[in-house]
Every structure is written in C-alpha cells, then in structure tokens.
Design a protein around this motif. Structure first.
Motif, mmCIF file in Angstrom:
data_model
loop_
_atom_site.group_PDB
_atom_site.id
_atom_site.type_symbol
_atom_site.label_atom_id
_atom_site.label_comp_id
_atom_site.label_asym_id
_atom_site.label_seq_id
_atom_site.Cartn_x
_atom_site.Cartn_y
_atom_site.Cartn_z
ATOM 1 N N THR A 219 0.826 -1.204 0.000
ATOM 2 C CA THR A 219 0.000 0.000 0.000
ATOM 3 C C THR A 219 0.865 1.261 0.000
ATOM 4 N N GLY A 220 0.513 2.218 -0.908
ATOM 5 C CA GLY A 220 1.180 3.510 -0.946
ATOM 6 C C GLY A 220 2.611 3.473 -1.428
ATOM 7 N N ASP A 221 3.002 2.444 -2.187
ATOM 8 C CA ASP A 221 4.400 2.283 -2.584
ATOM 9 C C ASP A 221 4.468 1.797 -4.032
ATOM 10 N N GLU A 222 5.247 2.502 -4.872
ATOM 11 C CA GLU A 222 5.434 2.078 -6.262
ATOM 12 C C GLU A 222 6.366 0.870 -6.376
ATOM 13 N N THR A 223 7.139 0.601 -5.331
ATOM 14 C CA THR A 223 8.128 -0.482 -5.370
ATOM 15 C C THR A 223 7.469 -1.822 -5.708
ATOM 16 N N ILE A 224 8.136 -2.591 -6.568
ATOM 17 C CA ILE A 224 7.711 -3.960 -6.851
ATOM 18 C C ILE A 224 8.566 -4.888 -5.986
ATOM 19 N N TRP A 225 7.893 -5.737 -5.223
ATOM 20 C CA TRP A 225 8.573 -6.684 -4.349
ATOM 21 C C TRP A 225 8.519 -8.078 -4.966
#
Length: 256
Positions: A219-225
């Motif tokens: 949530t609230g993060d462009e990062t791809i994990w």
C-alpha cells in the motif's frame, strides 16, 4: 554383398574410421553404417570410445557426423594410425549454423514487426520489454486488450487496495499478459496475501529463481517486491512497474 553381412573386426573398423576422419562419409552413409553395426561396435570398443564415436541426435544435419569424426580421430590416434583429418564436416556445420542464425534473426524481425504493427502503444510505452516479448511469444501466450478505468476501479474496490500509478498505467494498456516462459500479470488474477505478518497484493508471477515466485505490491508504494517462496523471503525487486518491465522482465525474456 552388403557391408552388413561382413563380420566386424578391427581392420574393417579402422578402414571405416579413416573414411570418417578424412571426410569421405556423408551424414546419411555414416548414420546408416552405425545403425547396422551398433551392437558389434559396442562389443568391440570400450565404453568411452563407443560413446565418442556414437552419432548424437541433433537438429542440424552435420553435427552427428562432425562429432563422430572427433571420436574417430581419437581412436585412430590411440591405435597409432595416421590420418589426414578433414575440415569438411566442420565447415558444413558452420555453414549450417550460420544459415540457422540468419533465419532465426529473420524470424525475430518478422515477429517484432508483426507485434509492433498490432500493438504500437506497447512499443511507445515499453520499447525494450515489447521487443523482448515479441521474440518469445508462443501460440498459447496471452496479451489481453486494455482494461477500462471502471474495470481497474472495480478490482481495487474488490481487493481494498489502491494500485500504484505506474501499475494502473500498465493495466490501461493491457488487462494482463501470460507468457509461458514464466511471466504472468493479470488484473483479474490479483489477490491479497499475508507474508510474515505483512500485507501484500499479488501482482502476478515471475519465475526469476524458481517456478511460482511472485510479484508483490504494498500500500502507498510504487516499489515492486519479489517473493522467493523456496527461501520464504520477500525482497525489493525494482522501483516501479516501468522498471520491472523495461529492465527486469526485458532482460529475463531475452535470456529465455
């Protein structure tokens, strides 16, 4: 009298090996002779020499006779028999390889052109990924048409998760892709998952390490994990969806 009716002995074998080593056999004549005498050769030769001489199964016409020639030369040298090893088979193999590579490049150019003609927006937005994708697309792979804003909103409401802007941009280009080499991103296939007490939204699959490893959002993060399930670890993979496509996935598809 057919050659197959003559019992195999060392003298006959050496004569045949000289023909092979010096380039007087054809791929067809060598394979036919081998098929006729394989059982005798297995008894006459030690296991190592037998396997060196055995023509391999290969899609190229000249590879089996070329690899067998190397075995023949080795056996002749072991038996102190001089030969003038021919380069003919190697030259034919290299010509065949060159023609194969040129044909592969031609097919790749055709596939890229066809993909670009059908999906011009892909090449404009994700040029590196699109070029790599065009090269590997198979008949069972899927590229879905664009999702609507309403479809994306509905999925966000269902998941109770707001997609990052760049993920939304991707779905406005395509509602999903499924590539059999190990990349699946589907709007309709997304779901929530808890890993080690943390909430994630599963974007899709990316078989970076093993089959079934997953791409995650927070949530609230462009990062791809990235969830490596065999290690049971979540790792940051890249900064956003564009970097995922243009760097990570493009590189992966080019290698596969």
């Amino acid at each position: 009298m057919k050659e197959s009716s003559v019992p195999m002995d060392k003298e006959i074998l050496i004569a045949k090996l000289l023909n092979l080593a010096e380039g007087r056999e054809t791929p067809e004549s060598w394979q036919e002779w081998w098929n006729e005498h394989e059982a005798e050769l297995e008894s006459l030769l030690n296991r190592g020499d037998f396997l060196k001489l055995k023509p391999c199964k290969h899609g190229f016409k000249w590879v089996p006779v070329f690899t067998s020639q190397k075995g023949a030369v080795a056996i002749l040298e072991k038996n102190s028999v001089k030969c003038n090893s021919s380069h003919f088979y190697q030259e034919q193999y290299l010509e065949e390889l060159d023609a194969f590579c040129k044909e592969q490049k031609r097919q790749q150019r055709e596939k890229q052109k066809e993909f670009k003609d059908r999906h011009p927006a892909w090449f404009k937005q994700y040029p590196k990924f699109s070029k790599a994708l065009a090269n590997v697309l198979g008949p069972s792979d899927e590229i879905l048409p664009a999702a609507t804003e309403a479809q994306i909103d509905k999925q966000e409401e269902l998941l109770k998760f707001i997609f990052p802007d760049k993920v939304r941009e991707f779905f406005l280009l395509s509602a999903g892709i499924n590539v059999s080499t190990g990349v699946t991103i589907m709007l309709s296939g997304m779901f929530r998952m808890t890993i080690h007490g943390e909430q994630y939204c599963v974007l899709g699959e990316f078989w970076k390490e093993v089959d079934g490893d997953q791409l995650l959002l927070r949530t609230g993060d462009e990062t791809i994990w990235y969830y490596a399930h065999e290690q049971d670890k979540v790792k940051p993979l890249c900064n956003d969806m564009t970097e995922l496509l243009e760097k990570k996935l493009a590189r992966y598809l080019n290698a596969n």
